[in-house]
Design a protein around this motif. Sequence first.
Motif, short mmCIF file in Angstrom:
data_model
loop_
_atom_site.label_atom_id
_atom_site.label_comp_id
_atom_site.label_asym_id
_atom_site.label_seq_id
_atom_site.Cartn_x
_atom_site.Cartn_y
_atom_site.Cartn_z
N ALA A 12 144.37 123.02 63.60
CA ALA A 12 145.84 121.88 63.76
C ALA A 12 144.63 121.47 65.40
CB ALA A 12 146.85 122.85 65.08
N SER A 13 143.95 121.55 65.92
CA SER A 13 143.65 121.56 66.72
C SER A 13 142.07 120.41 66.01
CB SER A 13 142.38 122.45 67.60
OG SER A 13 141.00 122.94 67.08
N LEU A 14 141.07 120.54 65.13
CA LEU A 14 140.33 119.46 64.86
C LEU A 14 141.26 118.02 64.32
CD1 LEU A 14 138.08 122.12 62.72
CD2 LEU A 14 137.87 120.54 64.56
N MET A 15 142.42 118.17 64.02
CA MET A 15 143.33 117.16 63.51
C MET A 15 144.53 116.40 64.69
SD MET A 15 144.28 118.55 59.92
CE MET A 15 144.48 117.32 58.61
N ARG A 16 144.54 117.06 66.42
CA ARG A 16 145.46 116.39 66.64
C ARG A 16 144.60 115.66 67.61
NH1 ARG A 16 146.52 121.59 68.50
NH2 ARG A 16 144.93 121.64 70.57
N GLY A 17 145.50 114.45 67.57
CA GLY A 17 144.85 113.41 68.57
C GLY A 17 144.09 111.95 68.10
N PRO A 18 144.29 110.41 67.96
CA PRO A 18 143.54 110.43 67.75
C PRO A 18 142.71 109.84 66.92
CG PRO A 18 143.92 109.21 70.56
CD PRO A 18 144.46 110.10 70.05
N ALA A 22 152.97 125.42 64.45
CA ALA A 22 152.81 125.56 65.77
C ALA A 22 152.23 124.49 66.74
CB ALA A 22 152.39 126.50 66.46
N GLY A 23 151.13 124.80 66.48
CA GLY A 23 149.39 123.72 66.70
C GLY A 23 149.72 122.23 66.95
N LEU A 24 150.30 121.79 65.79
CA LEU A 24 150.10 120.58 65.20
C LEU A 24 151.14 119.65 66.89
CD1 LEU A 24 150.19 119.12 61.97
CD2 LEU A 24 148.45 118.97 64.00
N GLY A 25 152.40 119.75 67.38
CA GLY A 25 153.68 120.07 68.51
C GLY A 25 154.09 118.40 67.59
N LEU A 54 154.87 121.93 49.59
CA LEU A 54 154.29 121.15 50.35
C LEU A 54 154.69 121.25 51.28
CD1 LEU A 54 153.27 119.85 47.18
CD2 LEU A 54 154.41 117.56 48.11
N MET A 55 154.22 120.92 52.65
CA MET A 55 154.89 121.52 53.74
C MET A 55 154.85 120.62 55.46
SD MET A 55 154.37 125.38 55.28
CE MET A 55 154.61 124.91 56.70
N GLY A 56 155.39 120.49 56.37
CA GLY A 56 154.90 119.23 56.78
C GLY A 56 156.65 118.00 57.03
N GLY A 57 156.35 118.14 58.98
CA GLY A 57 157.33 116.85 58.70
C GLY A 57 157.40 115.84 58.16
#
Length: 403
Positions: A240-246, A285-288, A324-327
């Motif tokens: 999650a930390s490696l995929m967050r943000g622009p 949880a980490g992606l927020g 498959l998972m995700g918003g």
Amino acid sequence: MTLDLNRRALLAGSLALGAGLALPPMAFAQSSGTKNLFFVLLRGAADGMAMAAPIGDPGYAALREATLGEYEGARRLSGMFALHPAFERVGEAFGAGEALFVHAAATSYRERSHFDGQNMIETGGAQPYAARDGWLNRLTAMLAENDGSGVSAAPPKALAIAPTIPLALRGAAPASSYAPSALPQASDAFMDRVGLLYGEDPVLGGLWNSAIETQAMANASGGDELRNLRDARAAGELAASLMRGPDGARIAMMELGGWDTHAGQLGAFRRGARNLDALLGAYRAGLGAAWADSLVIVVTEFGRTARFNGTGGTDHGTASAALLMGGAVRGADAGATGGRVIADWPGLKEADLYQSRDLWPTTALENMLAGAVSDHMQLDPRRAMERLFPGRVGGAQSGLIRG
């Protein structure tokens, strides 16, 4: 048999996913996209009939009576299927309409070699070793191609959370790998010198060669197993930390081994499922807020036999289940609650089994993958099917991603 030995990884030590090491600079082009794809490959052939058990099929109890106790009180995915109780976080996402299962699914591969099956699911080729690059790398290239405006986009960041880049991400498009470790990577030259030093020693030479062969087999048979729930959660948090943000990666891949359950499957699958569930829960949880634009795809190279063998395990099979998972996932139909199981269920009677032993494959895994990623990344599904999985029959599967 040729094995691809990653010599650098031999002395790198075990993955310390919770070490909190800073991500080193990587030479990626920037991308303005916000949609994430996290691809998780379960190496070793995970049992889809344990993941989402078809307890509503009258033939299930006859084939797997010893497993019935596992699903007493388990979450029902539908009238037919029950979720393995180890998947608590997955169950929460399913209940929120953010997860679905595609069952009785398989690639076009119909043999039972881990090496060949994994090659096909990573390259997207119509047969083993027909392609040299990976379908995720070709997807990265597609996202960077001219969109008709006369301006080509920069390729999105593509990242393997592993010591080396797996085949699915190898190719012409830029990709990198990252795995924090307590020890520095050993260079090829260093490994060569150690091999020469030990080669003539009657004791150390044999031990060295044995270590090299063991590492090769571990690499070839697939991925690092997460040792415990703490490591699994740390792995999910890291992803999650490696995929967050622009500036985060838009495409990432992780491999998990330990699914080749020829003996003692009940305990082995339970441990693997708990770790996978903890990883996916921590990632969610980490992606927020970024979870809303995220797609997680969990697949395996093939399934396992419908019957248990004499050692309480299952052998190499054919069809399995994909998650498959995700918003971004259309886990529930309009007006419905909870998730979905998509399956053209073949049945478990003797006459319904593939070669009288396996769950019959009724859904093409390649078509599902092409449909999910093309709808999620807003690509033309026909082009995606042709580019990512050439030579297949049928089009990309639709209806998996929210409109």
